[in-house]
Design a protein around this motif. Structure first.
Motif, mmCIF file in Angstrom:
data_model
loop_
_atom_site.group_PDB
_atom_site.id
_atom_site.type_symbol
_atom_site.label_atom_id
_atom_site.label_comp_id
_atom_site.label_asym_id
_atom_site.label_seq_id
_atom_site.Cartn_x
_atom_site.Cartn_y
_atom_site.Cartn_z
ATOM 1 N N TYR A 476 50.765 45.319 42.593
ATOM 2 C CA TYR A 476 49.873 44.201 42.904
ATOM 3 C C TYR A 476 50.620 42.876 42.795
ATOM 4 N N LYS A 477 50.545 42.064 43.839
ATOM 5 C CA LYS A 477 51.300 40.812 43.903
ATOM 6 C C LYS A 477 50.348 39.628 43.724
ATOM 7 N N ASP A 478 49.980 39.382 42.479
ATOM 8 C CA ASP A 478 49.013 38.335 42.152
ATOM 9 C C ASP A 478 49.509 36.960 42.568
ATOM 10 N N SER A 479 50.791 36.664 42.318
ATOM 11 C CA SER A 479 51.314 35.318 42.595
ATOM 12 C C SER A 479 51.229 34.995 44.075
ATOM 13 N N LYS A 480 51.533 35.971 44.921
ATOM 14 C CA LYS A 480 51.487 35.741 46.364
ATOM 15 C C LYS A 480 50.053 35.507 46.838
ATOM 16 N N LEU A 481 49.127 36.329 46.345
ATOM 17 C CA LEU A 481 47.742 36.220 46.797
ATOM 18 C C LEU A 481 47.095 34.920 46.319
ATOM 19 N N GLU A 482 47.426 34.497 45.102
ATOM 20 C CA GLU A 482 46.898 33.225 44.604
ATOM 21 C C GLU A 482 47.408 32.065 45.451
ATOM 22 N N THR A 483 48.683 32.123 45.822
ATOM 23 C CA THR A 483 49.263 31.069 46.668
ATOM 24 C C THR A 483 48.572 31.013 48.019
ATOM 25 N N LEU A 484 48.345 32.178 48.633
ATOM 26 C CA LEU A 484 47.685 32.218 49.941
ATOM 27 C C LEU A 484 46.288 31.610 49.864
ATOM 28 N N ALA A 485 45.532 31.989 48.834
ATOM 29 C CA ALA A 485 44.168 31.473 48.694
ATOM 30 C C ALA A 485 44.167 29.969 48.465
ATOM 31 N N ASP A 486 45.063 29.487 47.602
ATOM 32 C CA ASP A 486 45.122 28.055 47.306
ATOM 33 C C ASP A 486 45.452 27.244 48.550
ATOM 34 N N LYS A 487 46.454 27.695 49.293
ATOM 35 C CA LYS A 487 46.892 26.940 50.472
ATOM 36 C C LYS A 487 45.958 27.141 51.667
ATOM 37 N N GLY A 488 45.139 28.177 51.625
ATOM 38 C CA GLY A 488 44.251 28.458 52.744
ATOM 39 C C GLY A 488 42.847 27.926 52.569
ATOM 40 N N ASN A 489 42.666 26.980 51.627
ATOM 41 C CA ASN A 489 41.334 26.419 51.370
ATOM 42 C C ASN A 489 40.323 27.527 51.067
ATOM 43 N N GLY A 490 40.703 28.420 50.157
ATOM 44 C CA GLY A 490 39.810 29.533 49.874
ATOM 45 C C GLY A 490 39.822 29.936 48.424
ATOM 46 N N ASN A 491 39.428 31.188 48.154
ATOM 47 C CA ASN A 491 39.358 31.686 46.793
ATOM 48 C C ASN A 491 40.021 33.057 46.704
ATOM 49 N N HIS A 492 40.305 33.458 45.479
ATOM 50 C CA HIS A 492 41.053 34.678 45.225
ATOM 51 C C HIS A 492 40.274 35.529 44.236
ATOM 52 N N GLY A 493 39.998 36.766 44.610
ATOM 53 C CA GLY A 493 39.314 37.690 43.713
ATOM 54 C C GLY A 493 40.097 38.982 43.593
ATOM 55 N N TYR A 494 39.855 39.712 42.515
ATOM 56 C CA TYR A 494 40.488 41.012 42.327
ATOM 57 C C TYR A 494 39.381 42.031 42.115
ATOM 58 N N ILE A 495 39.357 43.073 42.942
ATOM 59 C CA ILE A 495 38.301 44.080 42.878
ATOM 60 C C ILE A 495 38.871 45.365 42.296
ATOM 61 N N ASP A 496 38.399 45.721 41.108
ATOM 62 C CA ASP A 496 38.864 46.945 40.456
ATOM 63 C C ASP A 496 37.815 48.039 40.453
ATOM 64 N N THR A 497 36.564 47.688 40.683
ATOM 65 C CA THR A 497 35.479 48.670 40.710
ATOM 66 C C THR A 497 34.434 48.235 41.727
ATOM 67 N N MET A 498 33.506 49.154 42.033
ATOM 68 C CA MET A 498 32.414 48.793 42.929
ATOM 69 C C MET A 498 31.484 47.767 42.280
ATOM 70 N N GLN A 499 31.406 47.790 40.950
ATOM 71 C CA GLN A 499 30.593 46.776 40.277
ATOM 72 C C GLN A 499 31.142 45.379 40.547
ATOM 73 N N GLU A 500 32.466 45.257 40.558
ATOM 74 C CA GLU A 500 33.069 43.958 40.834
ATOM 75 C C GLU A 500 32.826 43.564 42.287
#
Length: 697
Positions: A476-500
């Motif tokens: 899992y590449k958290d640093s890359k995904l956080e960067t994409l969300a920040d620069k893309g005017n968006g948000n970043h979530g991590y889904i580990d279960t269906m509850q999430e």
């Protein structure tokens, strides 16, 4: 007489225990994928448990008892226990339950029959794409889109149930959640590869190889599965002297990925990487009772000051934003492009299979005026579904169901194609958004963080926003995904279960997908007459230069419908001695003056934001006086989460507080806890605390 009574009690106890039976098994969906966090309860009692990450459960019950198996978005199943010790349960998706989300969001509507074929990736679109992995590149199939590994022994039967093989690499069996890592091995590193069929494999390796086995010998012969998860390095914020640095400036952060990611580590019994702990994201994972805005601004501002629970020499400040909440039928029409990673690294059960189930929750909330497109990428990128009305839910779901994993990861190409499609179908005054779902393991074309950052920065000028959802473990590449969300005017979530997934796409649907304010910045100015020193807890990756606050060209965070943002400061008041405050020389040319005019003010908070389609910032000012209050329950709970985060990060400022202190504080601040998220947090802390006690015993 006494002996007779004793014998009777003993006999009764024996008979009672003999009527008990230990039940174990696996809870899965109809495709055979395990459902972590499913609930198993003995009906009519409090006796129950939840399945682990692999869907396993163990429960001791009375013979003749009725067990109920339940999971969000699936039909509950009941089974009466006889003499069977192993019960595996396959739960069926409950579309009526999922449809209830739609009823809550938009008002009652009839469910229409949906027909239509699914567009597919053409073989010609990706013909000739080079592949150096075990898994093949994207490949068009007659009956939909099938992306699978070359030489894979995965099979389908019983309603398309996927049978996954066991990998043996250099003599070591590989856990199935790491299959994606093995499938991404370069051919040049493989000396030999052998496949064993079901019966032969099971004879050698037992039931875990009942669906076949792939034996790989690498060139070096010492291959070890290493988790290659990447996190941006975080340097903890220090106390700042107000005389020299009276301003604290940062961008808001509505991302919540860190908490669910930390939860994943704890539930799997693994140590949490220090840089995976982003305290602000952990705090902001939880819901707080801030009032809705009552003026023309899209959010309300709320502040509190109280004694710091873990340090008698400091005070704790809470600053909270509450975004205006819109009913879903009030939100503009959506032009959504699902950008889905179907590369080999996404083959694990907690990746593509979970992703597809999660996206179905979102699809069930779509309206007739909403449009969905699906783009996938592996060794190449292709369009799976052209823009389709939210009325055609089964058509969209069928397109999702046909996706399988295999090949390398051309993430840059996928992003370009998704934005191109989103721009082509742009809705003026609508919600135009790309939703990227991946583990972030890009390895073809544009792949490094800087290249991806530049690409997204360029694409955001189109007016298309970006949401980024992380899946999986091991790579899992958290640093890359956080960067994409920040620069893309968006948000970043991590889904580990269906509850999430239900939390992101159900309870927080508006905040996840609809932006009400962008480039939101905060600047806090502390009064030197009242405050000697301060430190911002968390937000290390969101700090801004003080001059950036009034610079409208500087990017900052976005606020969604109903979003809440909380920031905590620990402060040392003027006249208080603290080991955290370092003395400095008096300034020669700059004299700090604080007159009686502001004698009761502790600090001033300034907020700047832009409307979603605007380019000029609007400013809002809020002043907090020096009155100390008793901590509200929300304040207590957010402080408990902050303290826990500091302990995971081995912070220099937790003042030797214990995990027991966290538990006590969280219990006091638990409050109503409708959805049980705070109770879950307490269980996580307790599990770590118990492990520490056991290890030190």
């Amino acid at each position: 007489m006494k002996n007779a009574i004793f014998f009777f009690v003993l006999l009764s106890s024996f008979l009672l225990s003999s009527q008990q039976i230990k039940i174990s098994g696996i809870v899965s969906d109809h495709s055979g994928y395990p459902l972590p966090g499913a609930t198993v309860v003995e009906k009519g009692t409090n006796n129950g448990t939840q399945t682990d990450f692999d869907g396993n459960y163990v429960l001791t019950v009375q013979k003749g008892a009725e067990l109920t198996f339940s999971y969000i978005g699936y039909k509950t199943q009941a089974i009466i226990i006889r003499d069977i010790a192993v019960i595996n349960v396959s739960l069926e998706e409950d579309y009526e339950v999922l449809q209830e989300v739609v009823v809550l969001g938009y008002g009652t509507r009839s469910h229409k029959s949906i027909t239509g074929s699914v567009s597919m990736v053409s073989g010609n679109q990706i013909k000739g794409t080079p592949s150096k992995n075990i898994s093949s590149v994207l490949q068009g199939k007659v009956s939909g889109v099938s992306i699978r590994g070359m030489g894979s022994v995965e099979r389908k039967s019983n309603g398309n149930q996927v049978k996954r093989p066991l990998y043996i690499v250099d003599g070591i069996p590989v856990k199935k959640q790491y299959n994606g890592i093995v499938e991404s091995l370069d051919n040049e590193n493989i000396q030999s590869r052998k496949e064993l069929k079901d019966s032969d494999a099971e004879n050698l390796y037992g039931t875990r190889a009942k669906y076949g086995c792939i034996i790989i010998q690498t060139v070096n012969g010492n291959y070890v599965i290493e988790e290659e998860e990447n996190y941006a390095r975080i340097t903890e914020n220090q106390f700042q002297n107000v005389d020299i640095n009276p301003l604290s400036t940062f961008s808001i952060d509505v991302d919540k990925a860190a908490y669910s990611n930390v939860r994943r580590f704890i539930n799997n019994g693994k140590e949490v990487p220090v840089d995976a702990v982003k305290i602000e994201e952990m705090i902001n994972y939880f819901d707080y009772d801030y009032p809705q805005p009552t003026n023309d601004h899209p959010f309300s501002v709320n502040t509190e000051v109280a004694e710091t629970p873990w340090n008698v020499n400091t005070k704790l400040v809470r600053i909270g934003l509450q975004g205006k909440e819109y009913l879903n039928d009030e939100l503009p029409a959506s032009n959504l492009t699902f950008l889905i990673d179907v590369s080999g690294s996404m083959s694990g059960d907690n990746k593509l299979p979970l992703l597809k189930s999660a996206f179905k929750l979102l699809v069930n909330q779509l309206r007739e005026k909403d449009r969905v497109s699906i783009v996938v990428y592996a060794g190449a990128a292709g369009v799976v579904l052209e823009p389709t009305s939210g009325n055609y839910k089964l058509k969209i779901m069928n397109a999702l169901d046909m996706l399988e994993a295999g090949g390398s990861t051309a993430g840059g190409e996928g992003i370009k194609l998704a934005y191109k499609l989103a721009e082509k179908n742009f809705k003026k005054n609508g919600n135009n958004r790309v939703i990227l779902a991946t583990d972030g393991d890009f390895n073809v074309g544009l792949s490094n963080d800087k290249d991806m950052e530049d690409l997204i920065t360029e694409k955001r000028e189109s007016g298309v926003f970006l949401s980024v959802l992380g899946f999986g473990m091991g790579n899992y590449k958290d640093s890359k995904l956080e960067t994409l969300a920040d620069k893309g005017n968006g948000n970043h979530g991590y889904i580990d279960t269906m509850q999430e997934a239900q939390k992101l796409f159900g309870k927080e649907f508006g905040g996840t997908l609809f932006t009400i304010a962008k480039d939101v910045k905060l600047q806090v100015e502390f009064n030197p007459a009242k405050v000697k020193s301060y430190r911002l807890i968390g937000y290390e990756n969101r700090l801004l230069a003080d001059e950036d606050f009034i610079d409208d060209t500087k990017d900052a965070g976005e606020l969604g419908s109903g979003h809440k943002v909380t920031a905590l400061y620990e402060i040392v008041e003027a006249g208080v001695t603290s080991e955290y405050v370092k003395e400095t020389h008096d300034l020669k040319y700059t004299k700090v003056v604080s007159g009686d005019k502001f004698s009761d003010e502790l600090f001033t908070v300034k907020f700047r934001y832009k409307k979603p389609d605007g380019n000029k910032s609007i400013e809002l000012v809020h002043v907090q006086n020096s009155n100390t209050q008793e901590m509200s329950k929300d304040f207590q709970f957010s402080a408990a989460v902050a303290l826990f985060g500091q302990q995971l990060r081995k912070s220099a400022f937790n003042n030797k507080a214990s995990l027991n202190d966290v538990i006590v504080m969280a219990e006091k601040g638990r409050g109503e806890d409708k959805n049980g998220y705070r109770a879950e947090f307490i269980r996580l802390v307790e599990s770590i605390n118990e492990k520490l006690v056991t290890d030190n015993y």
